[in-house]
Design a protein around this motif. Structure first.
Motif, short mmCIF file in Angstrom:
data_model
loop_
_atom_site.label_atom_id
_atom_site.label_comp_id
_atom_site.label_asym_id
_atom_site.label_seq_id
_atom_site.Cartn_x
_atom_site.Cartn_y
_atom_site.Cartn_z
N VAL A 1 0.68 -1.04 0.26
CA VAL A 1 0.15 -0.12 0.07
C VAL A 1 0.70 1.44 0.55
CG1 VAL A 1 -1.82 1.38 1.64
CG2 VAL A 1 -1.89 -0.94 1.10
N GLY A 2 2.07 1.19 0.82
CA GLY A 2 3.00 2.05 0.81
C GLY A 2 3.50 2.49 -0.45
N ALA A 3 3.86 1.48 -1.40
CA ALA A 3 4.52 1.66 -2.53
C ALA A 3 4.08 2.20 -3.41
CB ALA A 3 5.12 0.47 -2.74
N TRP A 4 2.84 1.88 -3.55
CA TRP A 4 1.70 2.24 -4.28
C TRP A 4 1.99 4.00 -4.36
CZ3 TRP A 4 -1.23 -0.61 -8.37
CH2 TRP A 4 -2.74 -0.13 -8.46
N ARG A 5 0.68 3.95 -2.70
CA ARG A 5 1.22 5.96 -2.64
C ARG A 5 2.46 6.74 -3.41
NH1 ARG A 5 -2.36 4.93 3.04
NH2 ARG A 5 -4.63 4.05 1.72
N LEU A 6 3.66 6.17 -3.09
CA LEU A 6 4.47 6.15 -3.58
C LEU A 6 4.49 6.55 -4.28
CD1 LEU A 6 7.47 5.64 -0.73
CD2 LEU A 6 6.34 7.56 -0.66
N LEU A 7 4.44 5.95 -5.52
CA LEU A 7 4.85 6.26 -6.82
C LEU A 7 3.39 6.13 -7.05
CD1 LEU A 7 6.00 2.00 -7.38
CD2 LEU A 7 7.58 3.83 -7.54
N GLU A 8 2.56 6.42 -7.30
CA GLU A 8 1.02 7.20 -7.54
C GLU A 8 1.51 8.41 -7.41
OE1 GLU A 8 -3.33 5.75 -8.54
OE2 GLU A 8 -2.45 6.85 -6.59
N ASN A 9 1.98 8.96 -6.36
CA ASN A 9 1.71 10.60 -5.92
C ASN A 9 2.97 10.67 -6.55
OD1 ASN A 9 0.12 10.25 -4.37
ND2 ASN A 9 1.57 10.17 -2.47
N SER A 10 4.40 10.26 -7.49
CA SER A 10 5.01 10.35 -8.35
C SER A 10 5.33 10.13 -9.28
CB SER A 10 6.61 9.52 -7.64
OG SER A 10 6.23 8.62 -8.17
N GLY A 11 3.94 9.87 -10.22
CA GLY A 11 3.51 9.79 -11.53
C GLY A 11 4.81 8.51 -11.76
N GLY A 12 5.00 7.53 -11.14
CA GLY A 12 5.84 6.97 -11.46
C GLY A 12 6.79 6.52 -11.26
N ARG A 13 7.40 8.33 -11.20
CA ARG A 13 9.21 8.07 -11.60
C ARG A 13 9.64 8.42 -10.15
NH1 ARG A 13 8.93 14.42 -14.42
NH2 ARG A 13 11.29 13.82 -14.23
N MET A 14 9.03 8.08 -8.77
CA MET A 14 10.37 8.04 -8.17
C MET A 14 11.25 6.38 -8.41
SD MET A 14 9.14 7.49 -3.50
CE MET A 14 9.99 7.69 -2.44
N ARG A 15 12.27 6.11 -7.62
CA ARG A 15 13.51 5.58 -7.36
C ARG A 15 12.64 3.92 -7.03
NH1 ARG A 15 19.21 7.09 -6.52
NH2 ARG A 15 19.41 4.70 -6.83
N VAL A 16 13.32 3.07 -7.28
CA VAL A 16 12.21 2.11 -6.62
C VAL A 16 13.34 2.47 -5.91
CG1 VAL A 16 12.29 -0.28 -6.74
CG2 VAL A 16 11.62 0.77 -8.27
N THR A 17 14.49 2.07 -5.34
CA THR A 17 15.06 1.56 -4.10
C THR A 17 14.75 2.69 -3.21
OG1 THR A 17 16.90 3.15 -5.43
CG2 THR A 17 17.35 0.93 -5.60
N ASP A 18 14.05 3.56 -3.59
CA ASP A 18 13.99 5.20 -2.81
C ASP A 18 12.55 5.13 -2.43
OD1 ASP A 18 15.72 5.92 -3.30
OD2 ASP A 18 15.14 7.61 -4.19
N VAL A 19 11.65 4.28 -2.79
CA VAL A 19 10.14 3.35 -2.65
C VAL A 19 10.43 2.07 -1.11
CG1 VAL A 19 7.94 2.40 -3.40
CG2 VAL A 19 9.37 4.40 -4.40
N ALA A 20 11.60 1.48 -1.76
CA ALA A 20 11.84 -0.14 -0.66
C ALA A 20 12.11 0.95 0.80
CB ALA A 20 12.60 -0.90 -1.79
N SER A 21 13.10 1.98 0.65
CA SER A 21 13.69 2.55 1.50
C SER A 21 12.79 3.45 3.09
CB SER A 21 14.83 3.25 1.62
OG SER A 21 15.24 4.34 2.25
N GLU A 22 11.80 3.48 2.22
CA GLU A 22 10.73 4.62 2.75
C GLU A 22 9.77 4.01 3.45
OE1 GLU A 22 9.24 7.65 3.08
OE2 GLU A 22 11.91 8.46 2.53
N VAL A 23 9.41 2.42 3.16
CA VAL A 23 8.35 1.06 3.37
C VAL A 23 9.34 0.48 4.26
CG1 VAL A 23 6.91 1.64 1.27
CG2 VAL A 23 8.19 -0.37 1.38
N GLY A 24 10.66 0.42 4.24
CA GLY A 24 10.96 -0.03 5.58
C GLY A 24 11.59 -2.07 4.79
N VAL A 25 12.12 -1.70 3.58
CA VAL A 25 11.86 -3.61 3.02
C VAL A 25 13.41 -3.45 1.83
CG1 VAL A 25 10.15 -4.39 3.72
CG2 VAL A 25 10.13 -3.61 1.68
N THR A 26 13.52 -4.69 1.33
CA THR A 26 14.74 -4.19 0.26
C THR A 26 13.57 -3.99 -1.10
OG1 THR A 26 15.05 -6.71 0.09
CG2 THR A 26 16.33 -5.29 1.77
N THR A 27 14.97 -4.00 -1.93
CA THR A 27 14.30 -3.65 -2.56
C THR A 27 13.27 -5.30 -3.91
OG1 THR A 27 15.73 -1.80 -3.81
CG2 THR A 27 15.17 -3.32 -5.52
N ARG A 28 13.86 -6.12 -3.73
CA ARG A 28 14.30 -7.35 -3.74
C ARG A 28 12.27 -7.96 -3.64
NH1 ARG A 28 18.20 -12.04 -4.30
NH2 ARG A 28 18.81 -10.73 -6.00
#
Length: 291
Positions: free
Chosen positions: A166-193
């Motif tokens: 849910v957190g990753a979706w909101r971050l990516l949607e708010n950025s129009g898909g432009r937020m880096r995936v590594t930064d999204v993972a860091s924000e929600v507290g898990v590894t990218t994989r």
């Protein structure tokens, strides 16, 4: 095209009845492209079954799968639909993270491009389809809204999606898909994989694919608005290079590649096919209630 909107139940982004008149000789009408998007699509066809083709070649032979009630999966390729003389029904856009609440399964379980509604929602959808088909057009959207609300009541004890997704979706949607995936993972507290694994389990696609889809959708929405605001027999003054830059694509060619991936044609090809239909649209949107 005439559209009548109804108040959607939770988890639905848009819900409206439609009546579409075909224009020009049927043999000259291009296919309607059901494009990949950040929503699941439910269509209750009130006049005749919806013919969905998975390729242009299938569409040209008028082959495909017919649905009285069609549920479009969370897909990354277009579906080609025939344009009959007249179409009537109800269309619903469902947030993929609400699929558990409304359909009883995660979006990842809807792995085909299209599904017959009965295969997902059970035999009760037949009676809903019959009521919608026989109802006055002004009452159809309300009937579907009630049916979905009833479904939500049956699945109210189904567990919801993981908070990380849910957190990753909101971050990516708010950025129009432009937020880096590594930064999204860091924000929600898990590894990218691990985040990609969670997204695949819930949505059927990984985090990078979700970001790419959301970026394309943001660019496509901007293009649709530009086309809707154009005047004359064909749109002029739409600078695709600027559109590409505004949505994080390297250049026009990068945007063109995304369009060919998600729509099967170029931006200019899509405009040529859809210009008159977009001009005739009445934009509608229900309350956004994702989960």
């Amino acid at each position: 095209m005439s559209v009548r909107e109804s108040t959607p139940p939770p988890g639905v982004r848009r819900l409206f009845s439609y009546a579409v008149e075909g224009t020009g000789p049927r043999s000259e009408r291009p296919p309607h492209r059901g494009l990949p998007s950040s929503t699941l699509t439910l269509v209750v066809a009130a006049d005749s079954p919806l013919l969905c083709s998975y390729s242009v070649e299938e569409w040209s032979r008028q082959e495909g799968i017919r649905h009285d009630v069609c549920i479009g999966g969370f897909h990354t390729q277009p579906v080609y639909l025939q344009r009959p003389d007249r179409e009537e029904g109800v269309q619903v856009a469902v947030h993929p993270l609400a699929a558990r609440r409304l359909f009883g399964v995660p979006a990842a379980a809807l792995s085909e491009l299209t599904h017959e509604g009965e295969d997902v929602l059970g035999s009760r959808i037949r009676s809903l389809h019959a009521r919608v088909a026989s109802a006055h057009p002004r009452d159809r959207a309300g009937l579907v809204a009630e049916g979905l609300a009833s479904a939500a009541g049956r699945y109210d004890r189904v567990s919801g999606p993981r908070r990380e997704v849910v957190g990753a979706w909101r971050l990516l949607e708010n950025s129009g898909g432009r937020m880096r995936v590594t930064d999204v993972a860091s924000e929600v507290g898990v590894t990218t994989r691990h985040l990609s694994t969670l997204c695949k389990a819930e949505l059927g696609i990984g985090t990078k694919s979700l970001a790419d889809l959301l970026r394309f959708e943001a660019a496509h929405s901007a293009l649709r608005e530009a086309v809707r605001g154009a005047s004359g027999p064909r749109p002029a003054g739409i600078r695709l290079a600027d559109l590409a830059h505004d949505h994080g694509y390297a250049d026009h060619a990068h945007l063109d590649a995304a369009y060919r991936r998600y729509t099967g044609t170029s931006p200019t090809g899509w405009i040529a096919e859809e210009f008159r239909n977009i001009q005739a649209e009445v934009p509608t949107r229900g309350e956004d209630s994702p989960v």
